[in-house]
Motif scaffolding. Structure first.
Motif, PDB file in Angstrom:
ATOM      1  N   UNK A 277       0.835  -1.208   0.000  1.00  0.00           N
ATOM      2  CA  UNK A 277       0.000   0.000   0.000  1.00  0.00           C
ATOM      3  C   UNK A 277       0.865   1.252   0.000  1.00  0.00           C
ATOM      4  N   UNK A 278       0.386   2.262  -0.677  1.00  0.00           N
ATOM      5  CA  UNK A 278       1.156   3.508  -0.731  1.00  0.00           C
ATOM      6  C   UNK A 278       0.239   4.694  -0.419  1.00  0.00           C
ATOM      7  N   UNK A 279       0.852   5.736   0.104  1.00  0.00           N
ATOM      8  CA  UNK A 279       0.093   6.945   0.477  1.00  0.00           C
ATOM      9  C   UNK A 279       0.281   8.070  -0.524  1.00  0.00           C
ATOM     10  N   UNK A 280       1.316   7.960  -1.317  1.00  0.00           N
ATOM     11  CA  UNK A 280       1.531   9.044  -2.271  1.00  0.00           C
ATOM     12  C   UNK A 280       2.593   8.692  -3.285  1.00  0.00           C
ATOM     13  N   UNK A 281       2.724   9.570  -4.251  1.00  0.00           N
ATOM     14  CA  UNK A 281       3.741   9.353  -5.286  1.00  0.00           C
ATOM     15  C   UNK A 281       4.383  10.692  -5.646  1.00  0.00           C
ATOM     16  N   UNK A 282       5.685  10.633  -5.744  1.00  0.00           N
ATOM     17  CA  UNK A 282       6.474  11.789  -6.168  1.00  0.00           C
ATOM     18  C   UNK A 282       6.817  11.553  -7.640  1.00  0.00           C
TER      19      UNK A 282
ATOM     20  N   UNK B  81      10.106   5.277   1.389  1.00  0.00           N
ATOM     21  CA  UNK B  81      10.000   4.985  -0.039  1.00  0.00           C
ATOM     22  C   UNK B  81       9.651   3.508  -0.202  1.00  0.00           C
ATOM     23  N   UNK B  82       8.570   3.225  -0.891  1.00  0.00           N
ATOM     24  CA  UNK B  82       8.083   1.852  -1.038  1.00  0.00           C
ATOM     25  C   UNK B  82       8.452   1.235  -2.378  1.00  0.00           C
ATOM     26  N   UNK B  83       8.516   2.060  -3.397  1.00  0.00           N
ATOM     27  CA  UNK B  83       8.720   1.498  -4.734  1.00  0.00           C
ATOM     28  C   UNK B  83       9.072   2.630  -5.694  1.00  0.00           C
ATOM     29  N   UNK B  84       9.850   2.276  -6.721  1.00  0.00           N
ATOM     30  CA  UNK B  84      10.151   3.262  -7.758  1.00  0.00           C
ATOM     31  C   UNK B  84       9.918   2.646  -9.134  1.00  0.00           C
TER      32      UNK B  84
ATOM     33  N   UNK C  34       0.521  -4.718 -13.004  1.00  0.00           N
ATOM     34  CA  UNK C  34       1.438  -5.228 -11.978  1.00  0.00           C
ATOM     35  C   UNK C  34       1.547  -4.220 -10.838  1.00  0.00           C
ATOM     36  N   UNK C  35       0.651  -3.291 -10.828  1.00  0.00           N
ATOM     37  CA  UNK C  35       0.623  -2.321  -9.745  1.00  0.00           C
ATOM     38  C   UNK C  35      -0.356  -1.218 -10.084  1.00  0.00           C
ATOM     39  N   UNK C  36      -0.692  -0.446  -9.066  1.00  0.00           N
ATOM     40  CA  UNK C  36      -1.572   0.678  -9.364  1.00  0.00           C
ATOM     41  C   UNK C  36      -2.221   1.242  -8.127  1.00  0.00           C
ATOM     42  N   UNK C  37      -2.640   2.466  -8.246  1.00  0.00           N
ATOM     43  CA  UNK C  37      -3.391   3.126  -7.168  1.00  0.00           C
ATOM     44  C   UNK C  37      -4.068   4.352  -7.749  1.00  0.00           C
ATOM     45  N   UNK C  38      -5.079   4.802  -7.053  1.00  0.00           N
ATOM     46  CA  UNK C  38      -5.744   6.053  -7.402  1.00  0.00           C
ATOM     47  C   UNK C  38      -5.221   7.150  -6.476  1.00  0.00           C
TER      48      UNK C  38
END
Lengths: 513, 691
Positions: free
Chosen positions: A145-150, A178-181, A490-494
């Motif tokens: 799970x992620x909270x944001x993206x830069x 940082x969770x993923x790039x 293979x990944x995604x979020x709104x």
């Protein structure tokens, strides 16, 4: 003579983040996903970033500067480099930073629920063991799970990476992890500007209506239809050939949307619903889409060879069959304009066609054929570009005037990893994920009888077995079964891409509390 | 049975020659194997065997000793077809052209199932298909599988086809077909017979195996009426038929009159007869009637092709009850037909008058602008292709979906004209939400039954049927509402004239969603839209109007704010612009197709589709052909949870509207071939009428 409305709203481009509009359009674009471990520290850290975020105005001016330089040099400039930075936050991230009550005031169900939980609703596989299921996602989903993206973008990769490191360090010190790039690079595709199946991408976009008080354009989307009077009937609806005008409220909070049945009528009060601080923000879909070019081309070759036996006189070869599945040839030439071969159309003519009626008048210097194709005999009803954008044809929604509100601003970029994973980092902005991106996926991509009956599922984006494609051949439609998946998530979020003022004011205020 | 099929395949291997010869050789090999009389077998072709078996006489008896008739043309078999069954097909009017095929497996399936398995099927028409072993230009066997249509959508053997079953199993361990099946037949015409296309064709293709439409069979046929004024098919045969007539019992469709010493035979209304040049004797009709030798039969109009709504078996066309329902007996069905027939006529007349007035032309001239026709008044002699028009049940007339619009459409609203509290669901599908004491949804009932159906039961237009029909009306209401308390009086209202009339807004309908109630949700609206949209229009500049949003205010049909009306109008007008004639699928209705429950989650992991229950209507394996008129979404009581505990894309179901959003609807249109009128005559597009 039809004239474009003069009362298009003034857009606050200094407040809107620049990837929403006009889009970064750089060779490298990195997406750094983070989670928030310390809300107070994150508020402080993120609120201070407002000055480093690239506004729409800044990106727009940078593009103009680059274009001017290119025009003067007669080639791409070497030294004119820009680095753009944006931030978007998921519903969970916003809830942590601002409070869930505020997030709940967004009308958009999909955004509030999140992509992983919506994944099977938009056509991802239901079985956990299947590729593409959210359980196996590299980013987003239950495991990541992620909270944001830069988002960072530049043509200068070392500069981009250096800036990314600095920001990552600041984030780590600011209560975020940082969770993923994901690293987007236009150079990873077979040809720049093409996606991994080999087709030119990024051709057809909606033109956002709205004015900008700065020279050189009165309108944000320049109106470039030829001056000839013959084009007058198109001016009220198109900014450029095939470039349909859509009111800003369909993409950005704080602006009105069209009358549901008349795209020319602006309804200022018909704004997307959300918290007051959502003004000048936009909802962003991120989908890490893995492509399987080998599977796609093997399917195309196998099918073409079968067709060569069943329809020896008229069977498409593999290249033509692939173009019919996409709706464009590798050069971007629409099959609606050239059904038999890739004639390498360029410029405005690439997007100048319609389906219900023959597109008129002809563009100066554009000799490629134009023909009405309501039954999909040139461009199949199921071709990818036709499934997601039926243009001037009535649909299961009713009149074609209801189609523009389903538009999205696509900002994707190709990627490839050393391990052979390749595809598209799909990014799209809109004011309602439910009514725009998800509508396109659930109602048109994945259903076999929409937007026109007997269309079949989208051969590219739909997944799983049991799909069909109706190929026009010998004046009839031949049903072709598609059992392989060519593209999977293979990944995604709104996310929500807030205004720059959100960081400067709301977040700063919350940080002080 | 595999062994029998092994033998059939070996017979097939030895069946040589061109298409025709291999057909004959294959059949003779099969006959020889089952021990059919050698001399008779040696003279058999598929068409001759067909006629022999149906024609009676000693030869027929011989063959029937070896072959059991499973089903005659247009008959339903008593039991399931079995692997090893044979099907004979003939093409009337082509002399000796026929085909024999052997069923490989007894699990008949829809063509789409074969296509999904990569097996070509001979067409995409509705029906039950099976893989076959057969000869012909493109032989098929188990290693080259090909599926043929054994039964139509109603489970009947197609016209001109006969299913047979060998009485004793093929047991011969070896065969030597070339030696035992000498080609002793008379020279046969080798007209191409499209029995076997190389690949499946879409539904709008001419069905293979019929081949009636090619070659101008209608050329020289009769004008509009199909039959001469006196209805005679042949009044010129000058022979004494008294003795023949003494024992001759004509079939129902054939009227035989004695006029002096002549015999006149004519078809009853709606029937047509084909002749078989040079083979008058032994001519066999679809229903097995064998023409006696004294009767000369000539074709005067084209027999209808298979696969249309109006195939030969339906030549006495009737409008069936909406949803293919079985509530009505024969008399009510006839009365319903008259109602629909009148509705078609009324709307076609209105469209015609509209044009006549607008263009100041005669109604006869105006009628040419209306490309919508009634199959009840213009029995089509052409292949009609099905065109589905899909939309979703959740309305768009109040803007994008939101909790506010969900709530609005779940609730009743005052009709602006009458003040009556009605449903505002305006996409030809209405629903009613039932909640428990805690406000949780336990059941949502959906209907697309038209009000005309119930109004008809209250007043079927035939005095002798009224009492019975009203009883049925109350019975249906009691069933729908689950209450014996419903009375006829509850369903009536007093009209200004003082008469008791049916009240669609009655409380039982309001509370139990018995049928469509929103004032625009009617069959009449559906027919009206199709009729008006079939007129090709032009704008003030003379340009053809192709945009349905411009067409609606011009021709004044339907509601632009709906999904359904414009899309129906768009599809119909497009067909008219392309110079097709259009009508509606029988039974006429607006149907629920399927509920898309992908992405739904239930508390215990049960497939959410299991809670979708079709109550009334027809469900087809191919959803696009379903005709569902009543259904409900409900969780069984024992589950321990409610509909409200189910999530759609992660969002709990709070409103019935959310389910309606996932419910697909359809209208079925039928289009004739381009540039042909329903009777098959060449026709040019009418000039567009000014808007």
């Amino acid at each position: 003579m039809s004239t474009p409305p003069k009362d298009e709203p003034l857009l606050e481009l200094d407040e809107i983040q620049g990837n929403v509009v006009p889009g970064f359009k750089k060779n490298h674009q990195h997406f750094v996903f983070f989670s928030i471990s310390d809300a107070a520290a994150a508020r402080t850290c993120l609120s201070k970033l407002h000055e480093r975020l690239s506004s729409a105005a800044e990106v727009f001016e940078a593009h103009l500067a680059w274009k001017r330089l290119k025009a003067r040099l007669g080639r791409d400039p070497d030294a004119a480099q820009f680095l753009f930075v944006n931030i978007a936050l998921s519903a969970s991230g916003l809830g942590t930073l601002i409070g869930k009550a505020d997030v709940d005031t967004f009308a958009d169900t999909a955004f509030k629920i999140g992509q992983a939980e919506r994944s099977t609703f938009i056509g991802d596989p239901a079985a956990k063991t299947d590729p593409g299921h959210a359980a196996g996602w590299l980013v987003g989903g239950p495991k990541h799970p992620v909270d944001g993206v830069l988002i960072l973008a530049s043509d200068d990769l070392p500069w981009l990476e250096d800036e990314s490191k600095k920001l990552e360090t600041e984030f780590a010190a600011g209560g975020m992890k940082i969770e993923h790039k994901d690293r987007g690079d236009v150079g990873t595709a077979p040809r720049a500007g093409h996606e991994h199946f080999g087709f030119k991408d990024d051709i057809s976009h909606p033109a956002m209506r709205g004015r900008w008080p700065k020279a050189p354009y009165d309108f944000l989307a320049p109106r470039t239809l030829p001056a000839d009077k013959a084009f007058d009937p198109l001016r009220a609806d198109f900014a450029a050939p095939g470039n349909r005008l859509v009111w800003p409220g369909h993409f950005i909070f704080g602006y009105g949307r069209q009358n549901p049945d008349d795209p020319r009528i602006y309804e200022p009060a018909n704004e997307p619903k959300g918290p007051t601080w959502a003004r000048n923000g936009s909802l962003m879909v991120y989908r890490r889409l893995r492509q399987h070019p080998d599977v796609f081309w093997r399917f195309v070759e196998d099918t073409a060879s079968v067709l060569a036996k069943t329809n020896p006189k008229s069977a498409p070869d593999k290249n033509r069959l692939a173009a019919l599945l996409i709706g464009r040839w590798p050069s971007g030439t629409p099959v609606a304009r050239s059904a038999d071969k890739d004639i390498g159309i360029t410029g405005d003519a690439l997007n100048y066609f319609s389906y219900a009626d023959k597109q008129v008048p002809p563009l100066p210097g554009d000799a490629a054929p134009q023909a009405a194709d309501p039954d999909g005999l040139l461009c199949p009803l199921g071709a990818h570009i036709r499934k997601v954008n039926p243009r001037d044809q009535a649909t299961d929604l009713g009149i074609s005037e209801r189609t523009p509100p389903r538009s999205i601003l696509r900002r994707g970029i190709t990627y490839a990893t050393r391990e052979g994973d390749k595809g598209l980092l799909f990014v799209a902005y809109q004011s309602s994920i439910t009514d725009q991106f998800e509508f396109l996926m659930r109602q048109w991509v994945n259903k076999p009888d929409t937007p026109r009956n007997m269309a079949g599922q989208d051969p590219i984006l739909a997944q799983g077995r049991g799909r069909v494609f109706h190929l026009p051949i010998d004046g009839k439609m031949k049903e072709i079964a598609i059992t392989k998946t060519f593209v999977e998530a293979t990944g995604g979020e709104y996310f929500f891409s807030p205004s720059i003022g959100f960081f400067r004011k709301q977040l700063a205020r919350a940080a002080k509390k | 049975m595999d062994r029998n099929l092994d033998i059939a395949e070996r017979v097939l291997q030895s069946a040589t020659g061109g298409r025709r010869e291999s057909e004959v050789s294959f059949l003779q090999g099969l006959l020889s194997d089952i021990g059919a009389g050698a001399s008779a077998a040696a003279a058999m072709s598929p068409a001759r065997l067909y006629r022999t078996i149906l024609g009676g006489g000693p030869a027929s008896e011989d063959m029937r000793n070896a072959l059991e008739i499973v089903a005659r043309p247009s008959e339903r078999p008593d039991g399931a077809l079995r692997a090893g069954d044979w099907m004979l097909r003939v093409v009337p009017g082509t002399g000796d052209t026929g085909h024999v095929t052997v069923l490989v497996s007894d699990d008949l399936q829809a063509p789409s199932a074969f296509v999904a398995d990569g097996i070509d099927a001979e067409s995409a028409q509705d029906g039950q298909y099976g893989v076959v072993v057969e000869a012909g230009a493109f032989p098929h066997n188990r290693s080259r599988p090909f599926a043929r249509r054994w039964l139509d959508g109603r489970g009947r053997v197609p016209p001109h086809s006969l299913v047979l079953r060998p009485r004793r199993r093929q047991t011969a361990p070896t065969l030597d077909p070339p030696a035992s099946h000498p080609h002793t037949l008379d020279p046969l015409p080798l007209d191409p017979l499209p029995l076997d296309p190389p690949a499946p064709e879409p539904p709008d293709a001419d069905p293979p195996g019929i081949g009636l439409l090619d070659g101008g069979l209608l050329d020289g046929g009769l004008p509009d009426g199909g039959l001469p004024e006196d209805g005679s098919l042949d009044g010129s045969r000058d022979q004494d038929t008294a003795e023949d007539m003494g024992t001759f019992t004509p079939p129902a469709w054939l009227k035989v009159e004695r006029r002096s010493r002549r015999v006149k035979a004519r078809a009853t209304e709606g029937e047509a007869v084909e002749y078989d040049t040079g083979e008058t004797q032994g001519w066999v009709s679809d229903d097995g009637f064998v023409a006696p030798p004294w009767l000369k039969i000539e074709r005067r109009s084209r027999r209808l092709p298979e696969g249309t709504e109006f195939a030969p078996e339906d030549e006495a066309f009737t409008f069936d009850p909406t949803g293919a329902q079985t509530d009505f007996g024969p008399k009510l069905r006839k009365a319903w037909h008259e109602l629909l027939k009148a509705a078609f006529k009324k709307n076609i007349d209105e469209a015609t008058n509209e044009i006549a007035t607008r263009l100041r032309i005669s109604t006869a001239a105006a009628a040419k602008h209306v490309r919508f026709f009634s199959p009840a008044s213009r029995s089509p002699a052409v292949m009609l292709s099905a065109k589905n028009v899909p939309w979703r049940a959740f309305p768009t007339s109040r803007g994008a979906a939101s909790p506010a619009t969900y709530k609005h459409f779940d609730e009743l609203h005052a009709d602006p004209t009458t003040g009556a509290m009605l449903r505002d669901q305006d996409e030809y599908c209405e629903w009613k939400v039932f909640r428990d004491g805690a406000g949780k949804i336990v059941r949502v009932v959906f209907t697309s039954e038209p009000p005309e159906y119930y109004r008809f039961l209250h007043n079927p237009g035939v005095a002798s049927l009224t009492k019975f029909a009203r009883g049925l009306l109350v019975k249906l209401y009691q069933e729908r509402c689950g209450s014996k308390a419903v009375t006829l009086a509850d369903l009536e209202i007093t009209a200004p004239s003082g008469d008791k009339v049916y009240d669609p807004g009655n409380r039982w309908n309001r509370d139990h969603c018995v049928h469509l109630q929103q004032p625009n949700n009617t069959l009449g609206a559906q027919i009206n839209i199709a009729a008006l949209a079939s007129i090709v229009m032009k704008d003030a500049s003379g340009a053809l109007i192709t945009s349905v949003s411009k067409l609606i205010p011009c021709t004044r049909f339907g509601e632009a704010s709906r999904q359904s009306d414009p899309f129906i109008g768009d599809n119909v007008n497009k067909l008219a612009r392309d110079n097709h004639f259009v009508t509606l699928q029988n039974p006429v209705g607006l149907y629920m197709v399927s509920l898309d429950t992908s992405g739904w989650t239930t508390p215990d992991g049960t497939d959410a589709q299991k809670f979708w229950k079709v109550i009334k209507g027809k469900v087809d394996k191919s959803p696009g052909k379903s005709m569902i008129v009543r259904a409900e979404y409900a969780v069984p009581a024992g589950k321990g949870y409610t509909v409200s505990d189910i999530k759609i894309g992660g969002a709990p179901i709070e409103f019935g509207s959310q389910i309606a959003e996932q419910l697909e609807m359809r209208l079925g249109a039928l289009a004739g071939p381009k540039d042909k009128d329903p009777e098959g005559r060449a026709t040019t597009p009418p000039p567009p009428a000014p808007c």
